[in-house]
Design an enzyme around this catalytic site. Structure first.
Site, short mmCIF file in Angstrom:
data_model
loop_
_atom_site.label_atom_id
_atom_site.label_comp_id
_atom_site.label_asym_id
_atom_site.label_seq_id
_atom_site.Cartn_x
_atom_site.Cartn_y
_atom_site.Cartn_z
N GLY A 211 49.30 23.75 28.40
CA GLY A 211 48.21 22.90 27.55
C GLY A 211 47.77 23.66 26.58
N ASN A 212 46.50 23.37 25.92
CA ASN A 212 46.22 23.85 24.83
C ASN A 212 44.82 24.00 24.71
OD1 ASN A 212 45.32 21.42 23.38
ND2 ASN A 212 47.38 21.13 23.26
N ALA A 213 43.79 24.69 23.81
CA ALA A 213 42.40 24.81 23.78
C ALA A 213 41.60 23.76 23.22
CB ALA A 213 42.33 26.18 23.15
#
Length: 418
Positions: A211-213
């Site tokens: 995923g990502n932030a």
């Protein structure tokens, strides 16, 4: 920080405004509460005085040596009325000046934001609708109420939005009051705006994911701003950590495939599509059915494949449509890059051409900047422009303010491309 007059009219929802006052004070604003006499049946003057640190009056004949009915309006940066009852809006429409609050409304030249709360029948009555339109025509921001539980067993449109939503609306205005005029005009009324927010997750196994932030804060700010400006808003939310904005249709999604499916369905009748979500570019070629355990000290090698290009797919879907309204749809992309200056400019222009969208909002996220933060810096590019094009400006500020500026760019582009 801003000098805010917080007007409180006589509705049961006044109790929720205590939290609005607390939040505005904690944000550093000077807040003077001006209640109507009727509102004191719900929340007493002592509460407002204690939490604001300011005196509380309801009548023009109190504190007459300070000429409060004129001075309060003249010195305010913003006037917020919550709850704005049907009676208060009717009196404001006709220019009544029979208490301190209506006098403030007549003397102030600051932006005015009204947040209505009342029973559904009252909100939908032709007299109230006419009063709301008159106020909006004069430049007052009248926020549509939320839809939900009202007093007693009733439910429907007329509920006061939650305090956090009211405060975020206020924050976007006090930091950039020039945008209140645009919002007040309800310039997105009658338009359907579809916005994606957050970051997609691609499962490795039942526990882990790629995923990502992204927190979804920018997309949610855009949804809230579009709703304030009168749009019907659909928010496709991918794993967001922020509270959802009031008055929007929410479609929760997890993966890029989920996002692609949801967006393709939601945008069919949309006037504007904003792809603010941070999409995972890769996913595991195979997802393990059980949680994978560590094996000794060795690492793991993942076989990854590309995910769908959601933005390019939406552009292609528009191009293939035979519906003139669909082909007139405006599509906006986002680009989070680890670059600045000329390098960011080149990357943004290349992505704009490659994706085929109408506008591209780019920012520098080096070292995790912007993700989850309250503030941002964005550059807006449009098809056919030689560089950043957003009224000649690169914008910095809270995401609530920048959201209005991005919407300004979208409307400007739509007008120029007609």
């Amino acid at each position: 920080m801003a000098r805010i007059v917080l007007g409180v009219a006589g509705g049961i929802a006044a109790y929720k405004v205590v939290e609005v006052l607390r939040r505005l004070r904690e944000s550093g604003h000077d807040v003077r509460v001006v209640p109507t006499e009727a509102s004191l049946n719900f929340v007493g003057a002592a509460t407002w005085q204690a939490l604001s640190g300011e005196p509380v009056q309801t009548a023009v004949f109190e504190d007459t040596d300070q000429v409060a009915h004129v001075q309060l309006g003249q010195t305010a940066d913003l006037v917020v009325i919550a709850p704005a009852t049907a009676d208060l809006m009717a009196r404001a429409t006709t220019g009544r000046a029979d208490d301190l609050l209506t006098n403030v409304l007549l003397t102030s030249r600051a932006p005015v934001v009204m947040v209505p709360a009342m029973h559904t029948e009252m909100w939908q009555h032709p007299a109230t609708r006419a009063n709301v339109q008159t106020l909006r025509d004069r430049g007052v921001v009248v926020v549509d109420p939320a839809d939900g539980r009202l007093t007693g067993r009733d439910s429907g449109p007329g509920r006061l939005p939650e305090p956090v939503d009211i405060c975020r609306i206020v924050e976007s205005f006090v930091e950039s009051t020039g945008h209140v005029v645009h919002a007040a005009g309800q310039d997105l009324a009658g338009r359907h705006v579809v916005i994606s927010a957050g970051g997609t997750r691609e499962a490795l196994d039942p526990v882990r994911f790629l995923g990502n932030a992204s927190s979804g804060r920018m997309g949610i700010a855009l949804a809230r701003a579009a709703r304030v400006r009168g749009a019907e808003v659909t928010l496709v939310a991918a794993n967001v950590t922020e509270p959802m904005p009031w008055g929007c249709r929410i479609i929760p999604v997890t993966s890029t495939a989920d996002l692609d499916d949801a967006m393709r369905g939601a945008v069919v009748d949309a006037d504007v599509v904003v792809m603010a979500a941070a999409v995972a570019d890769y996913r595991p070629a195979e997802v393990e059915a059980t949680k994978q355990k560590k094996t000794g000290d060795k690492g793991v090698t993942l076989d990854l494949e590309q995910t769908q290009d959601v933005l390019a797919g939406l552009v292609a879907q528009r191009a293939e449509s035979a519906d003139p309204a669909r082909r007139a749809q405006t599509i906006v992309g986002f680009a989070a890059e680890t670059a600045s200056g000329e390098a960011l400019d080149q990357l943004a222009r290349a992505k704009l051409q490659r994706k085929g969208c109408d506008l591209l909002v780019a920012n520098d996220v080096t070292s995790g900047a912007v993700f989850g933060a309250a503030d941002t810096t964005v550059h807006v590019y449009t098809q056919g422009s030689s560089g950043p094009s957003a009224g000649g400006s690169t914008w910095r500020g809270s995401k609530g303010v920048v959201a209005h500026q991005i919407l300004d760019s979208i409307l400007k582009y739509k007008m120029e491309s007609q």
